[in-house]
Design a protein around this motif. Structure first.
Motif, short mmCIF file in Angstrom:
data_model
loop_
_atom_site.label_atom_id
_atom_site.label_comp_id
_atom_site.label_asym_id
_atom_site.label_seq_id
_atom_site.Cartn_x
_atom_site.Cartn_y
_atom_site.Cartn_z
N HIS A 24 0.87 -1.19 0.00
CA HIS A 24 0.00 0.00 0.00
C HIS A 24 0.90 1.23 0.00
O HIS A 24 0.89 2.02 0.94
CB HIS A 24 -0.98 0.00 1.18
CG HIS A 24 -0.48 -0.66 2.43
ND1 HIS A 24 0.39 -0.06 3.31
CD2 HIS A 24 -0.72 -1.89 2.92
CE1 HIS A 24 0.65 -0.88 4.31
NE2 HIS A 24 -0.01 -2.00 4.10
N SER A 25 1.64 1.39 -1.09
CA SER A 25 2.69 2.40 -1.15
C SER A 25 2.16 3.82 -1.13
O SER A 25 2.91 4.76 -0.84
CB SER A 25 3.56 2.18 -2.38
OG SER A 25 2.78 2.23 -3.55
N THR A 26 0.87 4.02 -1.46
CA THR A 26 0.32 5.38 -1.48
C THR A 26 -0.48 5.70 -0.22
O THR A 26 -1.21 6.70 -0.19
CB THR A 26 -0.56 5.57 -2.72
OG1 THR A 26 -1.65 4.62 -2.68
CG2 THR A 26 0.22 5.37 -4.01
N ILE A 27 -0.32 4.92 0.81
CA ILE A 27 -1.07 5.14 2.04
C ILE A 27 -0.71 6.50 2.63
O ILE A 27 0.44 6.95 2.57
CB ILE A 27 -0.78 4.00 3.04
CG1 ILE A 27 -1.78 4.03 4.20
CG2 ILE A 27 0.66 4.06 3.55
CD1 ILE A 27 -1.70 2.79 5.09
N SER A 28 -1.71 7.17 3.16
CA SER A 28 -1.45 8.47 3.77
C SER A 28 -1.45 8.35 5.29
O SER A 28 -1.84 7.32 5.84
CB SER A 28 -2.49 9.50 3.31
OG SER A 28 -3.77 9.09 3.67
N GLY A 29 -1.04 9.43 5.95
CA GLY A 29 -0.73 9.35 7.36
C GLY A 29 -1.88 8.95 8.27
O GLY A 29 -1.65 8.38 9.33
N ASN A 30 -3.11 9.25 7.86
CA ASN A 30 -4.24 8.97 8.74
C ASN A 30 -5.02 7.74 8.29
O ASN A 30 -6.14 7.50 8.76
CB ASN A 30 -5.16 10.18 8.81
CG ASN A 30 -5.81 10.48 7.47
OD1 ASN A 30 -5.41 9.93 6.45
ND2 ASN A 30 -6.78 11.35 7.47
N GLU A 31 -4.46 6.96 7.39
CA GLU A 31 -5.16 5.77 6.90
C GLU A 31 -4.71 4.52 7.64
O GLU A 31 -3.52 4.31 7.87
CB GLU A 31 -4.95 5.60 5.39
CG GLU A 31 -5.68 6.66 4.57
CD GLU A 31 -5.48 6.47 3.07
OE1 GLU A 31 -4.35 6.18 2.65
OE2 GLU A 31 -6.48 6.62 2.34
N TYR A 32 -5.69 3.69 7.98
CA TYR A 32 -5.44 2.44 8.66
C TYR A 32 -5.37 1.29 7.66
O TYR A 32 -5.99 1.34 6.60
CB TYR A 32 -6.57 2.15 9.66
CG TYR A 32 -6.51 2.94 10.94
CD1 TYR A 32 -6.74 4.30 10.96
CD2 TYR A 32 -6.23 2.30 12.15
CE1 TYR A 32 -6.69 5.02 12.14
CE2 TYR A 32 -6.18 3.01 13.34
CZ TYR A 32 -6.41 4.36 13.32
OH TYR A 32 -6.35 5.07 14.49
N VAL A 33 -4.71 0.23 8.05
CA VAL A 33 -4.69 -1.01 7.27
C VAL A 33 -5.63 -2.00 7.96
O VAL A 33 -5.47 -2.30 9.15
CB VAL A 33 -3.27 -1.61 7.19
CG1 VAL A 33 -3.31 -2.91 6.38
CG2 VAL A 33 -2.30 -0.61 6.58
N TYR A 34 -6.59 -2.48 7.21
CA TYR A 34 -7.56 -3.46 7.71
C TYR A 34 -7.38 -4.78 6.96
O TYR A 34 -7.05 -4.80 5.78
CB TYR A 34 -9.00 -2.99 7.44
CG TYR A 34 -9.56 -2.03 8.45
CD1 TYR A 34 -9.14 -0.72 8.50
CD2 TYR A 34 -10.53 -2.47 9.35
CE1 TYR A 34 -9.67 0.15 9.44
CE2 TYR A 34 -11.06 -1.60 10.29
CZ TYR A 34 -10.64 -0.30 10.33
OH TYR A 34 -11.15 0.56 11.26
N TRP A 35 -7.64 -5.87 7.68
CA TRP A 35 -7.67 -7.19 7.05
C TRP A 35 -9.00 -7.85 7.35
O TRP A 35 -9.46 -7.89 8.50
CB TRP A 35 -6.53 -8.07 7.55
CG TRP A 35 -5.20 -7.73 6.95
CD1 TRP A 35 -4.33 -6.77 7.36
CD2 TRP A 35 -4.59 -8.35 5.82
NE1 TRP A 35 -3.21 -6.75 6.56
CE2 TRP A 35 -3.34 -7.72 5.61
CE3 TRP A 35 -4.96 -9.40 4.96
CZ2 TRP A 35 -2.47 -8.09 4.58
CZ3 TRP A 35 -4.10 -9.77 3.95
CH2 TRP A 35 -2.87 -9.11 3.76
N TYR A 36 -9.60 -8.37 6.28
CA TYR A 36 -10.81 -9.18 6.38
C TYR A 36 -10.54 -10.49 5.64
O TYR A 36 -9.65 -10.58 4.80
CB TYR A 36 -12.00 -8.48 5.70
CG TYR A 36 -12.66 -7.41 6.52
CD1 TYR A 36 -12.08 -6.15 6.66
CD2 TYR A 36 -13.87 -7.64 7.15
CE1 TYR A 36 -12.69 -5.16 7.41
CE2 TYR A 36 -14.50 -6.66 7.91
CZ TYR A 36 -13.91 -5.43 8.03
OH TYR A 36 -14.51 -4.45 8.78
#
Lengths: 111, 114
Positions: A24-36
């Motif tokens: 997720h190379s374009t993730i920004s500072g306030n974004e979370y990573v979720y797994w389902y």
């Protein structure tokens, strides 16, 4: 929301640790990573989420790299019931509630 | 605790008929989401509600689709008239509204329009 890239499929031997990568190379500072994950004929099941620190719960561990451009979901002792499609999703902070599902990784646990 | 409950689990009907899908969210959750899953398009968000108010319906495919949430414990997704291309699995999900709470999904309604 940032785009994620996952391998299409993976195999893992029963009893071994399953390590599922996500970019997720374009993730920004306030974004979370979720797994389902989605087991056949069932609804998506929440596994874990994190911002920048590694996280662990009763289902799995989430390892996020220091630059936050990639992460790994770890199922420590895979069982046949872990066979499913696993989705890595990047989601914005409060006020951006959408979950955008990609194609995920089809994980097959081999007896 | 009971999870998200959807009914019916399976629905088979002829094109042109009205279809109503039902969802009971987890008690206390104030967000409710409707998703659709097909082989071609995967999982896509149709509409979501906050405190029973529709917030974003940009994913609703066309005017034949409508969704309501008359109270905090019940929502419907209606298709009228139904068409074969509406065949899909429809999922409902709910969550708390404070920051970064996970959505919890029901087991879906498998809809087949003949």
């Amino acid at each position: 929301d940032a785009k994620t890239t996952q391998p299409t499929s993976m195999d893992c031997a029963e009893g071994r640790a399953a390590n599922l990568p996500c970019n997720h190379s374009t993730i920004s500072g306030n974004e979370y990573v979720y797994w389902y994950r989605q087991i056949h004929s069932q609804g998506p099941q929440y596994i874990i989420h994190g911002l920048k620190n590694n996280e662990t719960n009763e289902m799995a561990s989430l390892i996020i790299t220091e630059d936050r451009k990639s992460s790994t979901l770890i199922l420590p002792h895979a069982t046949l019931r872990d066979t499913a499609v696993y989705y890595c999703i990047v989601r914005g902070n409060f006020g951006n509630e959408k979950l955008t599902f990609g194609t995920g990784t089809r994980l097959t646990i081999i007896p | 605790d009971a999870g998200v409950i959807q009914s019916p689990r399976h629905e088979v009907t002829e094109m042109g008929q009205e279809v109503t899908l039902r969802c009971k969210p987890i008690s206390g959750h104030d967000y409710l989401f409707w998703y659709r899953q097909t082989m071609m398009r995967g999982l896509e968000l149709l509409i979501y509600f906050n405190n029973n108010v529709p917030i974003d319906d940009s994913g609703m495919p066309e005017d034949r689709f409508s969704a309501k949430m008359p109270n905090a414990s019940f929502s419907t997704l209606k298709i009228q008239p139904s068409e074969p291309r509406d065949s899909a699995v429809y999922f409902c999900a709910s969550s708390f509204s404070w920051s970064n709470q996970p959505q919890h999904f029901g087991d879906g309604t498998r809809l087949s329009i003949l």
